[in-house]
Motif scaffolding. Structure first.
Motif, PDB file in Angstrom:
ATOM      1  N   LEU A  58      29.702  -8.884   5.790  1.00  0.00           N
ATOM      2  CA  LEU A  58      30.026  -8.032   6.932  1.00  0.00           C
ATOM      3  C   LEU A  58      31.529  -8.049   7.202  1.00  0.00           C
ATOM      4  O   LEU A  58      32.155  -7.010   7.428  1.00  0.00           O
ATOM      5  CB  LEU A  58      29.265  -8.510   8.170  1.00  0.00           C
ATOM      6  N   TYR A  59      32.103  -9.247   7.181  1.00  0.00           N
ATOM      7  CA  TYR A  59      33.534  -9.403   7.407  1.00  0.00           C
ATOM      8  C   TYR A  59      34.327  -8.587   6.378  1.00  0.00           C
ATOM      9  O   TYR A  59      35.241  -7.836   6.723  1.00  0.00           O
ATOM     10  CB  TYR A  59      33.892 -10.883   7.324  1.00  0.00           C
TER      11      TYR A  59
ATOM     12  N   VAL B 191      17.685 -11.028   3.473  1.00  0.00           N
ATOM     13  CA  VAL B 191      19.093 -10.747   3.209  1.00  0.00           C
ATOM     14  C   VAL B 191      19.389  -9.266   3.417  1.00  0.00           C
ATOM     15  O   VAL B 191      20.328  -8.891   4.132  1.00  0.00           O
ATOM     16  CB  VAL B 191      19.472 -11.163   1.768  1.00  0.00           C
ATOM     17  N   ARG B 192      18.590  -8.436   2.786  1.00  0.00           N
ATOM     18  CA  ARG B 192      18.826  -6.991   2.889  1.00  0.00           C
ATOM     19  C   ARG B 192      18.662  -6.493   4.324  1.00  0.00           C
ATOM     20  O   ARG B 192      19.489  -5.729   4.834  1.00  0.00           O
ATOM     21  CB  ARG B 192      17.855  -6.248   1.971  1.00  0.00           C
ATOM     22  N   GLU B 193      17.592  -6.910   4.967  1.00  0.00           N
ATOM     23  CA  GLU B 193      17.282  -6.398   6.303  1.00  0.00           C
ATOM     24  C   GLU B 193      18.331  -6.829   7.332  1.00  0.00           C
ATOM     25  O   GLU B 193      18.771  -6.020   8.156  1.00  0.00           O
ATOM     26  CB  GLU B 193      15.895  -6.852   6.736  1.00  0.00           C
TER      27      GLU B 193
ATOM     28  N   LEU C  40      24.984  -4.147  10.014  1.00  0.00           N
ATOM     29  CA  LEU C  40      25.977  -3.136   9.658  1.00  0.00           C
ATOM     30  C   LEU C  40      25.760  -1.851  10.461  1.00  0.00           C
ATOM     31  O   LEU C  40      26.707  -1.291  11.024  1.00  0.00           O
ATOM     32  CB  LEU C  40      25.895  -2.846   8.158  1.00  0.00           C
ATOM     33  N   VAL C  41      24.510  -1.402  10.531  1.00  0.00           N
ATOM     34  CA  VAL C  41      24.198  -0.159  11.233  1.00  0.00           C
ATOM     35  C   VAL C  41      24.459  -0.271  12.734  1.00  0.00           C
ATOM     36  O   VAL C  41      24.941   0.661  13.375  1.00  0.00           O
ATOM     37  CB  VAL C  41      22.727   0.231  10.974  1.00  0.00           C
ATOM     38  N   HIS C  42      24.157  -1.440  13.302  1.00  0.00           N
ATOM     39  CA  HIS C  42      24.265  -1.619  14.751  1.00  0.00           C
ATOM     40  C   HIS C  42      25.534  -2.351  15.168  1.00  0.00           C
ATOM     41  O   HIS C  42      25.635  -2.783  16.310  1.00  0.00           O
ATOM     42  CB  HIS C  42      23.051  -2.391  15.270  1.00  0.00           C
ATOM     43  N   PHE C  43      26.487  -2.495  14.254  1.00  0.00           N
ATOM     44  CA  PHE C  43      27.632  -3.353  14.533  1.00  0.00           C
ATOM     45  C   PHE C  43      28.388  -2.935  15.792  1.00  0.00           C
ATOM     46  O   PHE C  43      28.636  -3.754  16.681  1.00  0.00           O
ATOM     47  CB  PHE C  43      28.592  -3.381  13.339  1.00  0.00           C
ATOM     48  N   ARG C  44      28.765  -1.678  15.881  1.00  0.00           N
ATOM     49  CA  ARG C  44      29.556  -1.227  17.034  1.00  0.00           C
ATOM     50  C   ARG C  44      28.757  -1.368  18.330  1.00  0.00           C
ATOM     51  O   ARG C  44      29.296  -1.833  19.347  1.00  0.00           O
ATOM     52  CB  ARG C  44      29.999   0.214  16.834  1.00  0.00           C
ATOM     53  N   GLU C  45      27.482  -0.974  18.279  1.00  0.00           N
ATOM     54  CA  GLU C  45      26.627  -1.075  19.472  1.00  0.00           C
ATOM     55  C   GLU C  45      26.531  -2.516  19.957  1.00  0.00           C
ATOM     56  O   GLU C  45      26.694  -2.802  21.158  1.00  0.00           O
ATOM     57  CB  GLU C  45      25.233  -0.541  19.130  1.00  0.00           C
ATOM     58  N   TYR C  46      26.278  -3.441  19.023  1.00  0.00           N
ATOM     59  CA  TYR C  46      26.105  -4.841  19.410  1.00  0.00           C
ATOM     60  C   TYR C  46      27.420  -5.473  19.833  1.00  0.00           C
ATOM     61  O   TYR C  46      27.464  -6.317  20.737  1.00  0.00           O
ATOM     62  CB  TYR C  46      25.487  -5.633  18.257  1.00  0.00           C
ATOM     63  N   ALA C  47      28.516  -5.072  19.171  1.00  0.00           N
ATOM     64  CA  ALA C  47      29.831  -5.604  19.547  1.00  0.00           C
ATOM     65  C   ALA C  47      30.176  -5.209  20.982  1.00  0.00           C
ATOM     66  O   ALA C  47      30.728  -6.010  21.750  1.00  0.00           O
ATOM     67  CB  ALA C  47      30.898  -5.114  18.578  1.00  0.00           C
TER      68      ALA C  47
ATOM     69  N   MET D 173      22.939 -11.675  16.935  1.00  0.00           N
ATOM     70  CA  MET D 173      22.215 -10.730  17.786  1.00  0.00           C
ATOM     71  C   MET D 173      21.245  -9.893  16.953  1.00  0.00           C
ATOM     72  O   MET D 173      20.112  -9.618  17.381  1.00  0.00           O
ATOM     73  CB  MET D 173      23.204  -9.830  18.523  1.00  0.00           C
ATOM     74  N   SER D 174      21.651  -9.501  15.768  1.00  0.00           N
ATOM     75  CA  SER D 174      20.787  -8.737  14.869  1.00  0.00           C
ATOM     76  C   SER D 174      19.544  -9.544  14.505  1.00  0.00           C
ATOM     77  O   SER D 174      18.426  -9.010  14.490  1.00  0.00           O
ATOM     78  CB  SER D 174      21.556  -8.354  13.601  1.00  0.00           C
TER      79      SER D 174
END
Length: 331
Positions: free
Chosen positions: A32-33, A228-230, A236-243, A270-271
């Motif tokens: 992710l980083y 791992v995949r999930e 990745l998909v929710h990164f901005r929302e969760y951040a 959080m994911s």
């Protein structure tokens, strides 16, 4: 390379705590980083890099497991050279062969599964004779080696203890080995501790008379592979929302003082809290806080602990954390 502290592999507590999911979580956090720091716009490419990185760690595990065999082979060659001298000494004619006859090393050497894997992946230490020589010298100069060689009786348990100490006291403290590993693959640079832990687990699972070497699987189960995949995709998909959600609980902190790695770790946590109902909340918190101790800034783990506690409380109130089965254990 990611900043991290080294793991004390001499500690049995460290060995017990380093579960396979820990490595997978670390790989996900790193992926992710890297995805965001490289400004990549391809989930597929980043996911392939993540899975490739896990494959490389598994290769390193096999590579390190074979290392003690090559050191023993080097010792055996020295014995043979001594015997072939025109004027060998009494010690060279009647050498102490306890190390080269070590039953644990013999079991590793005789493993068809291991040797087939090494050949298939083109792994080994043939190109690094100076490293093998250095490791041998470090080994024979150690107190534990002298005690082992001078022991009155030999046992399989004693053979295993010698090999374990070779990895925890010689391998993991050898800077020359780190340089060689980095030369072999940039993907191996940060994974020596984890690959060594896998080697130590294999050694602890070995039993006298057991025909097959108990090599560890790359994933403990299909669940781990899907995990791992999930988790990577969800984070990745929710990164901005969760951040942004996490940002509600970091308002008292200056944004520039919060390490980006901290945000990545908290979003990944959080994911997992939301997307994996079978994983207890306490397990998720403990694992990601522990990762912060090794891969982020000093004090990050305390900061992340405080923020995630608030996040869990809020998500629970909103009924976004729904645990089932094993996920209810910490309740």
């Amino acid at each position: 390379r990611f900043p991290k502290k080294s793991v004390d592999l001499r500690s049995p507590i460290a060995l017990r705590k380093m579960l396979s999911r820990r490595l997978l979580r670390i790989k996900i956090v790193k992926a992710l980083y890297s995805h965001f720091k490289s400004e990549s716009d391809s989930l597929i490419v980043s996911e392939k890099n993540l899975l490739f990185s896990i494959d490389k760690t598994y290769e390193l595990y096999h590579q390190l497991l074979w290392l003690v065999v090559d050191v023993a082979n080097y010792a055996e060659n020295r014995i043979e050279l001594g015997r072939r001298k025109k004027l060998p000494t009494p010690e060279e004619l009647n050498p102490n062969t306890r190390f080269v006859d070590n039953r644990v090393i013999a079991a590793i050497r005789d493993s068809e599964e291991l040797t087939d894997y090494l050949q298939r992946k083109k792994l080994g230490w043939v190109q690094y004779p100076e490293l093998i020589k250095k490791l041998y010298i470090l080994l024979i100069d150690s107190d534990f080696y002298r005690q082992y060689m001078n022991g009155s009786t030999g046992s399989f348990k004693g053979d295993a203890a010698l090999v374990e100490k070779f990895y925890t006291r010689i391998v993991c403290e050898c800077e020359a080995l780190e340089e060689v590993i980095e030369e072999q693959s940039i993907f191996w640079t940060d994974d020596v501790d984890f690959a060594t832990i896998m080697v130590l687990r294999t050694l602890s699972d070995m039993r006298e008379g057991r025909q097959e070497l108990p090599l560890l699987p790359q994933y403990k189960s299909d669940d781990d592979r899907e995990y791992v995949r999930e988790l990577f995709r969800h984070a990745l998909v929710h990164f901005r929302e969760y951040a942004e959600y996490i940002g509600r609980y970091t308002s008292n902190w200056e944004v520039e003082r919060i390490a980006f790695m901290d945000n990545v770790i908290m979003v990944a946590a959080m994911s997992e809290l939301i997307a994996f109902p079978s994983i207890p909340v306490k397990v998720t918190l403990d694992e990601f806080i522990e990762i912060a101790k090794y891969y982020s800034t000093p004090g990050s783990s305390t900061f992340i602990n405080g923020v995630l506690d608030k996040v869990v409380e809020a998500l629970t109130a909103e009924k976004r954390i729904q645990k089932t089965g094993r996920g209810l254990l910490d309740k």
